[in-house]
Design an enzyme around this catalytic site. Structure first.
Site, PDB file in Angstrom:
ATOM      1  N   ARG A 126     -22.877  44.871  12.928  1.00 44.48           N
ATOM      2  CA  ARG A 126     -21.576  45.101  14.373  1.00 44.48           C
ATOM      3  C   ARG A 126     -22.901  44.571  16.059  1.00 44.48           C
ATOM      4  NH1 ARG A 126     -18.171  50.308  14.573  1.00 44.48           N
ATOM      5  NH2 ARG A 126     -19.799  51.058  14.990  1.00 44.48           N
ATOM      6  N   LYS A 172      -9.760  51.075  13.931  1.00 45.70           N
ATOM      7  CA  LYS A 172      -9.294  52.203  14.688  1.00 45.70           C
ATOM      8  C   LYS A 172      -9.559  51.865  16.035  1.00 45.70           C
ATOM      9  CE  LYS A 172     -12.264  56.371  15.317  1.00 45.70           C
ATOM     10  NZ  LYS A 172     -13.150  56.241  15.111  1.00 45.70           N
ATOM     11  N   ARG A 193     -12.342  65.252  15.649  1.00 47.45           N
ATOM     12  CA  ARG A 193     -13.471  65.636  15.424  1.00 47.45           C
ATOM     13  C   ARG A 193     -13.118  66.669  14.411  1.00 47.45           C
ATOM     14  NH1 ARG A 193     -16.160  61.259  15.832  1.00 47.45           N
ATOM     15  NH2 ARG A 193     -16.343  59.602  17.432  1.00 47.45           N
ATOM     16  N   ARG A 218     -26.260  48.756  18.313  1.00 44.23           N
ATOM     17  CA  ARG A 218     -26.216  49.550  18.741  1.00 44.23           C
ATOM     18  C   ARG A 218     -27.274  50.923  18.162  1.00 44.23           C
ATOM     19  NH1 ARG A 218     -20.170  50.844  19.472  1.00 44.23           N
ATOM     20  NH2 ARG A 218     -20.646  52.790  18.485  1.00 44.23           N
ATOM     21  N   ARG A 257     -23.476  59.670  10.348  1.00 44.93           N
ATOM     22  CA  ARG A 257     -22.433  60.124  11.090  1.00 44.93           C
ATOM     23  C   ARG A 257     -21.237  59.834  10.044  1.00 44.93           C
ATOM     24  NH1 ARG A 257     -21.868  56.305  16.380  1.00 44.93           N
ATOM     25  NH2 ARG A 257     -20.026  57.096  16.062  1.00 44.93           N
TER      26      ARG A 257
END
Length: 213
Positions: A123, A13, A88, A156, A167
């Site tokens: 990532r 996104k 959210r 990260r 998450r």
């Protein structure tokens, strides 16, 4: 054109929001980027956000709402914006409604969970300039080094397995419910996010342009 883009972590996104903003000359507002920027600068907000985000939790509504309110009040948002990472939950939806910024369309990127986990675990971010990479889709030219500044690429903390699972579960439990809300308002556009970046973008633009008429 005032847009919202939905999609779980690693659905693409952020990438699509940037491309949409550039295409329509509107402002891209990423709450995640705002928090990470504050973290890198060592601000008070950054210190609070870092502790929360690294545990895989979401920053409390009152903090996030205030950040979004302040950003939308700026003059450059008058020509349009795309919200990425907000709202959210229902509390944030209600708060956004009170800001009197009519939402034109809501884009939902649909990606299977196993693909999301694969993307997230690959990532990497530059420890110096914060450029983003993916060892599958956006590989660095030199292994482990940033193309821009040759800084070290790191994972990260919120991209590590325990935080990922947490998450994704939060997204399933909270944010997905908002899709029903926007579906009933007649502004939701569902897009297959499990395609090449350019194909996803083409589908989004096609849907947005056809929904204008």
């Amino acid at each position: 054109m005032n847009l919202i883009i939905f999609g779980p972590q690693a659905s693409g996104k952020g990438t699509q929001a940037e491309k949409i903003a550039s295409n329509y000359q509107i402002i891209h507002i990423s709450t995640g980027d705002i928090f990470r920027n504050n973290i890198s600068k060592g601000t008070e907000l950054g210190r609070i956000a870092k502790e929360i985000i690294n545990k895989g939790n979401l920053v409390p509504d009152d903090i996030t709402n205030k950040i979004v309110e302040n950003r939308l009040a700026q003059k450059d948002c008058d020509k349009g914006f795309i919200l990425d990472g907000y709202p959210r939950n229902y509390h944030q939806v209600e708060f956004l409604d009170k800001l009197h910024r009519k939402i034109t369309r809501v884009i939902n990127l649909d990606v299977p969970r196993e693909e999301l986990i694969k993307r997230i675990s690959n990532r990497r971010v530059c420890s110096d300039c914060k450029a983003n990479y993916n060892l599958i889709y956006i590989k660095p030219k030199k292994q482990g080094l940033c193309d821009e500044c040759e800084g070290t690429l790191v994972q990260r903390d919120d991209d590590k397995p325990k935080a990922i699972e947490k998450r994704l579960n939060i997204y399933d439990n909270q944010t997905k419910q908002l899709l029903d809300f926007y579906q009933k308002k007649g502004v939701l556009i569902n897009i297959n996010g499990d395609q090449p970046i350019e194909k996803v973008f083409k589908d989004i633009i096609s849907s947005l342009n056809s929904s204008k008429h």
